[in-house]
Design an enzyme around this catalytic site. Sequence first.
Site, PDB file in Angstrom:
ATOM      1  N   GLY A   1     -32.531 -34.195  38.595  1.00 37.79           N
ATOM      2  CA  GLY A   1     -31.498 -35.181  38.862  1.00 37.79           C
ATOM      3  C   GLY A   1     -31.870 -36.574  38.412  1.00 37.79           C
ATOM      4  O   GLY A   1     -31.041 -37.311  37.862  1.00 37.79           O
TER       5      GLY A   1
ATOM      6  N   GLU B   1     -45.527 -32.985  37.041  1.00 35.97           N
ATOM      7  CA  GLU B   1     -44.460 -32.026  37.326  1.00 35.97           C
ATOM      8  C   GLU B   1     -44.198 -31.145  36.106  1.00 35.97           C
ATOM      9  O   GLU B   1     -44.045 -29.923  36.219  1.00 35.97           O
ATOM     10  CB  GLU B   1     -43.192 -32.784  37.728  1.00 35.97           C
ATOM     11  CG  GLU B   1     -42.138 -31.925  38.375  1.00 35.97           C
ATOM     12  CD  GLU B   1     -40.988 -32.732  38.940  1.00 35.97           C
ATOM     13  OE1 GLU B   1     -39.902 -32.152  39.129  1.00 35.97           O
ATOM     14  OE2 GLU B   1     -41.153 -33.943  39.193  1.00 35.97           O
TER      15      GLU B   1
ATOM     16  N   GLN C   1     -38.157 -33.438  31.816  1.00 37.32           N
ATOM     17  CA  GLN C   1     -39.480 -33.247  31.238  1.00 37.32           C
ATOM     18  C   GLN C   1     -39.441 -32.285  30.059  1.00 37.32           C
ATOM     19  O   GLN C   1     -38.641 -31.343  30.042  1.00 37.32           O
ATOM     20  CB  GLN C   1     -40.455 -32.679  32.279  1.00 37.32           C
ATOM     21  CG  GLN C   1     -40.835 -33.615  33.405  1.00 37.32           C
ATOM     22  CD  GLN C   1     -39.813 -33.616  34.528  1.00 37.32           C
ATOM     23  OE1 GLN C   1     -39.184 -32.594  34.809  1.00 37.32           O
ATOM     24  NE2 GLN C   1     -39.638 -34.753  35.182  1.00 37.32           N
TER      25      GLN C   1
END
Length: 460
Positions: free
Chosen positions: A235, A205, A239
């Site tokens: 939430g 991600e 990162q």
Amino acid sequence: MTAQKTKPSPSTLSTIKEWTTSMKIPKLAFVFLLVVCLVVYLTYVKRHFESTQMSKSQLEQLYKSELHKRPTSAEVVSEVFHYGIMFDAGSTGTRIHIFQFQSDPNAATKLGSETFKAIKPGLSAYADDPQKCKEGLLTLLEVAKKTVPPDQWGSTPLALRATAGLRLLPGEKATHLLDTVKEVFSKSSFPHRPDSVSIMDGTDEGVSAWITVNFLLGGLHGSDVPTVGMLDLGGGSTQITFSPQDEKTIQTSPIDYVTSFQMFNTSHNLYSHSYLGLGLMSARLAVLGGVEGQPVGGGQELVSPCLAPDYTGEWEHAEVIYTLKGQKAGEPIYESCLSKVEKMIYKRVQKAEEVKHMEFYAFSYYYDRAVDLGLIDEKNGGSLRVGDYIAGAKTVCKNMEASSGENPFLCLDLTYISVLLQELGFPLEKELKLARKINDVETSWALGATFYYMESLHRH
């Protein structure tokens, strides 16, 4: 008898003389007129010839100019449009991104356009009845069919990546949902592979979001534009991803923090890590004293100094409802809350010294809370310093000593963000850029994930 010659009379001679004189005048006039006509004619022919030559020259130049403007047949062939389809299956909804790309062998890939549509709820809402998710998926696939030309359906890759919503589900329920998605995709007109549908891990991600941002800023394709770092605060996880310029960063970082990949014929080494449990909602729960996924038994309340003293209320997180209460007035809220946050995050974050000197973009809850403070424009974003989050936290927490206000969690959230950024290695004076869109394209991980998936198809 010999005829006698008669002499003309004087009157006759005079008449002849006058006639002869009168005949000379028209002859001279005729000659003069003839000369004038010849001059005019020659002048006309000369000018007509020059005019004709000029027009011909202009036409030749115009023709050459038009030929120069028109693309050659090779150029027409080289401009190829193709598409990629990415489903973002999040916790609150499922979104489809249909990207149109323009490829040219002699130039970098360009993003032509993006078609976007979202539906609610997310896939995880159908955990107990996976078949019910089919209707929404088919609705989104219809959007794709209307966007992608029919003759390109068979060559347009289709993929779905699920994030936090499915990560939190028990393994068996998540598998059943993904199998249902694969069933729907198998009957679509778009090609897909067994790995087209999957749950995305946190590192992927982060890398995908980094690709999106740097592609939109022009930092890929081996150009001279330096890449930027990326901060994402979701939430459930957060990162950090950047391209290290100092070899020491790679040597001193944990091995699973460094990843390499190739894109657009260029290799990239990235520092990227996802901290599960340190997303804003999960961190909020931990600071309040709760445990992820575990209800508080016996009707007990979570009492916290990060809430206004007069606050009582309920808060739902990961399908669990918690009863909350503010701690009685005593110490200043900011100092008490700061202590709680620092204890919760202690030694859970790796510091990277190099981030002090790099440009970073921040998204998601970093952006939202800056908007709540009025530090950036909600539509256009902006820039702020790490210290601005601290100043905002102190002001909000101070005001909460009198009243909880519209957002009872704002003091806690801002305090947590300011501590997290410092733990990651950002000094107070460090400026961050916050953007929801770059060049009118959403700064989500979807574009980067699409590139990443399409590159893997080319390699295979």
